[in-house]
Design a protein around this motif. Sequence first.
Motif, PDB file in Angstrom:
ATOM      1  N   ASN A 147       0.824  -0.914   0.166  1.00 40.27           N
ATOM      2  CA  ASN A 147       0.165  -0.002   0.044  1.00 40.27           C
ATOM      3  C   ASN A 147       1.055   1.314  -0.074  1.00 40.27           C
ATOM      4  O   ASN A 147       2.051   1.339   0.996  1.00 40.27           O
ATOM      5  CB  ASN A 147      -0.903   0.030   1.206  1.00 40.27           C
ATOM      6  N   VAL A 149       0.635   5.601  -0.145  1.00 37.60           N
ATOM      7  CA  VAL A 149      -0.320   6.732   0.027  1.00 37.60           C
ATOM      8  C   VAL A 149       0.422   8.043   0.095  1.00 37.60           C
ATOM      9  O   VAL A 149       1.383   8.088   0.516  1.00 37.60           O
ATOM     10  CB  VAL A 149      -1.207   6.719   1.401  1.00 37.60           C
ATOM     11  N   THR A 151       0.317  12.435  -1.450  1.00 35.33           N
ATOM     12  CA  THR A 151      -0.222  13.523  -1.565  1.00 35.33           C
ATOM     13  C   THR A 151       0.609  14.695  -2.002  1.00 35.33           C
ATOM     14  O   THR A 151       1.905  14.775  -2.149  1.00 35.33           O
ATOM     15  CB  THR A 151      -0.977  14.260  -0.297  1.00 35.33           C
ATOM     16  N   CYS A 181       3.338  11.382  -8.838  1.00 35.97           N
ATOM     17  CA  CYS A 181       2.683  10.536  -8.089  1.00 35.97           C
ATOM     18  C   CYS A 181       2.490   9.332  -8.818  1.00 35.97           C
ATOM     19  O   CYS A 181       2.951   8.210  -7.876  1.00 35.97           O
ATOM     20  CB  CYS A 181       1.273  10.929  -7.847  1.00 35.97           C
ATOM     21  N   ALA A 199     -10.398   7.227 -10.722  1.00 32.01           N
ATOM     22  CA  ALA A 199     -10.335   8.840 -10.314  1.00 32.01           C
ATOM     23  C   ALA A 199     -11.463   9.568 -10.227  1.00 32.01           C
ATOM     24  O   ALA A 199     -12.452   9.258 -10.723  1.00 32.01           O
ATOM     25  CB  ALA A 199      -9.387   9.435 -11.556  1.00 32.01           C
ATOM     26  N   SER A 214      -8.529  12.679  -6.419  1.00 28.20           N
ATOM     27  CA  SER A 214      -8.250  11.809  -5.729  1.00 28.20           C
ATOM     28  C   SER A 214      -8.143  10.408  -6.732  1.00 28.20           C
ATOM     29  O   SER A 214      -9.047  10.230  -7.622  1.00 28.20           O
ATOM     30  CB  SER A 214      -9.243  11.379  -4.478  1.00 28.20           C
ATOM     31  N   VAL A 215      -7.029   9.635  -6.593  1.00 30.29           N
ATOM     32  CA  VAL A 215      -6.877   8.547  -7.710  1.00 30.29           C
ATOM     33  C   VAL A 215      -6.502   7.317  -6.724  1.00 30.29           C
ATOM     34  O   VAL A 215      -5.394   7.340  -6.204  1.00 30.29           O
ATOM     35  CB  VAL A 215      -5.641   8.941  -8.682  1.00 30.29           C
ATOM     36  N   ALA A 216      -7.054   6.220  -7.291  1.00 30.68           N
ATOM     37  CA  ALA A 216      -6.587   5.038  -6.939  1.00 30.68           C
ATOM     38  C   ALA A 216      -6.131   4.212  -7.935  1.00 30.68           C
ATOM     39  O   ALA A 216      -6.534   3.853  -9.000  1.00 30.68           O
ATOM     40  CB  ALA A 216      -7.590   4.243  -6.004  1.00 30.68           C
ATOM     41  N   TYR A 218      -4.665   0.416  -8.841  1.00 30.48           N
ATOM     42  CA  TYR A 218      -4.619  -1.015  -8.425  1.00 30.48           C
ATOM     43  C   TYR A 218      -3.833  -1.610  -9.128  1.00 30.48           C
ATOM     44  O   TYR A 218      -3.678  -1.783 -10.435  1.00 30.48           O
ATOM     45  CB  TYR A 218      -6.198  -1.693  -8.554  1.00 30.48           C
ATOM     46  N   MET A 224      -2.107  -1.605  -4.010  1.00 27.16           N
ATOM     47  CA  MET A 224      -2.599  -0.407  -4.433  1.00 27.16           C
ATOM     48  C   MET A 224      -1.796   0.862  -3.943  1.00 27.16           C
ATOM     49  O   MET A 224      -1.088   0.877  -2.924  1.00 27.16           O
ATOM     50  CB  MET A 224      -4.128  -0.215  -3.923  1.00 27.16           C
ATOM     51  N   THR A 226      -2.736   5.345  -3.726  1.00 23.22           N
ATOM     52  CA  THR A 226      -3.804   6.251  -3.647  1.00 23.22           C
ATOM     53  C   THR A 226      -3.157   7.611  -3.447  1.00 23.22           C
ATOM     54  O   THR A 226      -2.188   7.708  -2.491  1.00 23.22           O
ATOM     55  CB  THR A 226      -4.755   6.155  -2.214  1.00 23.22           C
ATOM     56  N   ILE A 228      -3.725  12.085  -3.783  1.00 20.55           N
ATOM     57  CA  ILE A 228      -4.545  13.308  -3.616  1.00 20.55           C
ATOM     58  C   ILE A 228      -3.719  14.360  -4.146  1.00 20.55           C
ATOM     59  O   ILE A 228      -2.405  14.494  -3.756  1.00 20.55           O
ATOM     60  CB  ILE A 228      -5.218  13.449  -2.285  1.00 20.55           C
TER      61      ILE A 228
END
Length: 333
Positions: A147, A149, A151, A181, A199, A214-216, A218, A224, A226, A228
Amino acid sequence: MATNWGIVGAGKISHDFLTAMGTLPAGEHRVVAVAARDKERAKEFANKHKVEKVRDSYEELARDEEVEVVYVGVIAPAHKEMVKLMLNNEKAVLCEKPLGLSLAEVTEMVELARQKNLFFMEAVWSRTFPLYSALTERLATLGQPVNLVLTFGQAGNQEADQRLAWKRNGGGTVLDWGVYCIQMALHVFGGEMPTRVVASGLELNEDGVDIAMSVALYFSGSRMATFITDLRVDLPCEAYISTTGGQVKVAAPFWCPPSLEVAGVKEEFPLPTGAKHPFYFTNSQGLAFEAAEVRRCLKLGLKESPKMTLEETMIVARVQQEIMNQLGIQYTE
């Protein structure tokens, strides 16, 4: 023997690039020529940075036989035209990110570089920072990254006097900040194309660029990322990577970071020193790493950098295109 550079554009990022280049060992880099839309500005730039020649046009720079590699530092909507001009005149090219305004533009440039058998690199300078290499090594000791994360937000960029507020400048976050990102996600997850992109964002501004999203992403194996982005407010601009064996934090700004933490233990990665001029952008000293990587690749006869391959550039563009499709953003007809 020195690497002979030509510079396209005499703006802030070109200033920072040459200022950073000036911290590298004498004799490794030679700046042969510069060209810009405003010749007087180009002359001032040349005087400040000791550039040998000011060319009257981009075409004239492209034909300069002394120029080995060209740095393209103009705004994104001009990238395709400049890159094609330089490649068609047999120049190696380092082009600022985002490389293009659409997947079609990026594909056209990459295919031309491959057809011409010339070195070509999107200037994702993050990848050339020693910290990014260290990050790969640290992650290898911590099991499977599962994972990520991160920003990216800097206040005030939505205002009408800001470059990112306008489509004509390639504005919004999906291109200019999204590339950072997405490349981090690819770096952490082994350069794979995500299996799915989801998105969401605020309404586009009146000029049709995104303000916040905000984008995920996979990836295979239940992994994943994520992220922002936001033009209006400051966000932490850090990256947090959770693995099966612990957590890694990449300090702000994650795209040009000074340090990382592994299991709470902080490691510092010093930036080059000795610049002769102030920088416009945060940690631009690190652009020296990028210039050094281009020289290394050219000396080895490589046609792309293993630190930021053309395949990864294509994946970034594919993901950006999918985000733009989902959010209704269109820069080109």
